[in-house]
Design an enzyme around this catalytic site. Structure first.
Site, PDB file in Angstrom:
ATOM      1  N   ASN A  14      37.994  29.736  33.779  1.00 38.07           N
ATOM      2  CA  ASN A  14      38.418  30.161  35.103  1.00 38.07           C
ATOM      3  C   ASN A  14      37.645  31.422  35.444  1.00 38.07           C
ATOM      4  O   ASN A  14      37.797  32.429  34.794  1.00 38.07           O
ATOM      5  CB  ASN A  14      39.918  30.442  35.093  1.00 38.07           C
ATOM      6  CG  ASN A  14      40.431  30.885  36.435  1.00 38.07           C
ATOM      7  OD1 ASN A  14      39.678  31.087  37.379  1.00 38.07           O
ATOM      8  ND2 ASN A  14      41.733  31.045  36.530  1.00 38.07           N
ATOM      9  N   CYS A  15      36.827  31.355  36.478  1.00 41.79           N
ATOM     10  CA  CYS A  15      35.939  32.485  36.780  1.00 41.79           C
ATOM     11  C   CYS A  15      36.406  33.315  37.953  1.00 41.79           C
ATOM     12  O   CYS A  15      35.612  33.828  38.732  1.00 41.79           O
ATOM     13  CB  CYS A  15      34.514  31.965  37.033  1.00 41.79           C
ATOM     14  SG  CYS A  15      33.812  31.285  35.544  1.00 41.79           S
TER      15      CYS A  15
END
Length: 117
Positions: free
Chosen positions: A115-116
């Site tokens: 998850n960026c």
């Protein structure tokens, strides 16, 4: 064991290093500083000592937690290890334009962060 698609190879000192379709290493054990330099060149980045500091933090994070950090944990880890001035999103954006978590993980030879944000 999950199958990983090999998209292309990176030539590093006479060796071929397999990359997935997004440019991440297929085998994490293939990473070396020379591989990081070649990956950085593809990104248009000339690695400086500041880049290497962050790469070191990332590799230590991965060794401890067995995952590449998303942006918020990356900022926190860099701040804790390198000080509050370097542990800022703006600093990481300057070093690793675009998506600092993704770009820095790729250069550090780590898997894509889950998850960026």
């Amino acid at each position: 064991m999950a199958s990983t698609t090999i998209d292309h190879y990176l030539r590093v000192g006479g060796n071929e290093v397999a990359l997935d379709p997004e440019g991440y290493l297929v085998e994490l054990s293939d990473w070396s500083p020379a591989v990081a330099e070649c990956l950085a060149e593809q990104e248009g980045i000339a690695l400086t000592p500041e880049h290497w500091e962050v790469i070191g933090v990332l590799r230590a994070f991965y060794a401890r937690y067995e995952q590449a950090p998303a942006m918020r944990p990356l900022v926190k880890a860099v701040g804790r290890e390198l000080g509050p001035e370097k542990g800022r999103s703006i600093h990481l954006m300057r070093l690793f334009p675009g998506s600092p978590a993704k770009v820095s993980a790729r250069l550090a030879g780590l898997p894509k962060p889950a998850n960026c944000l």
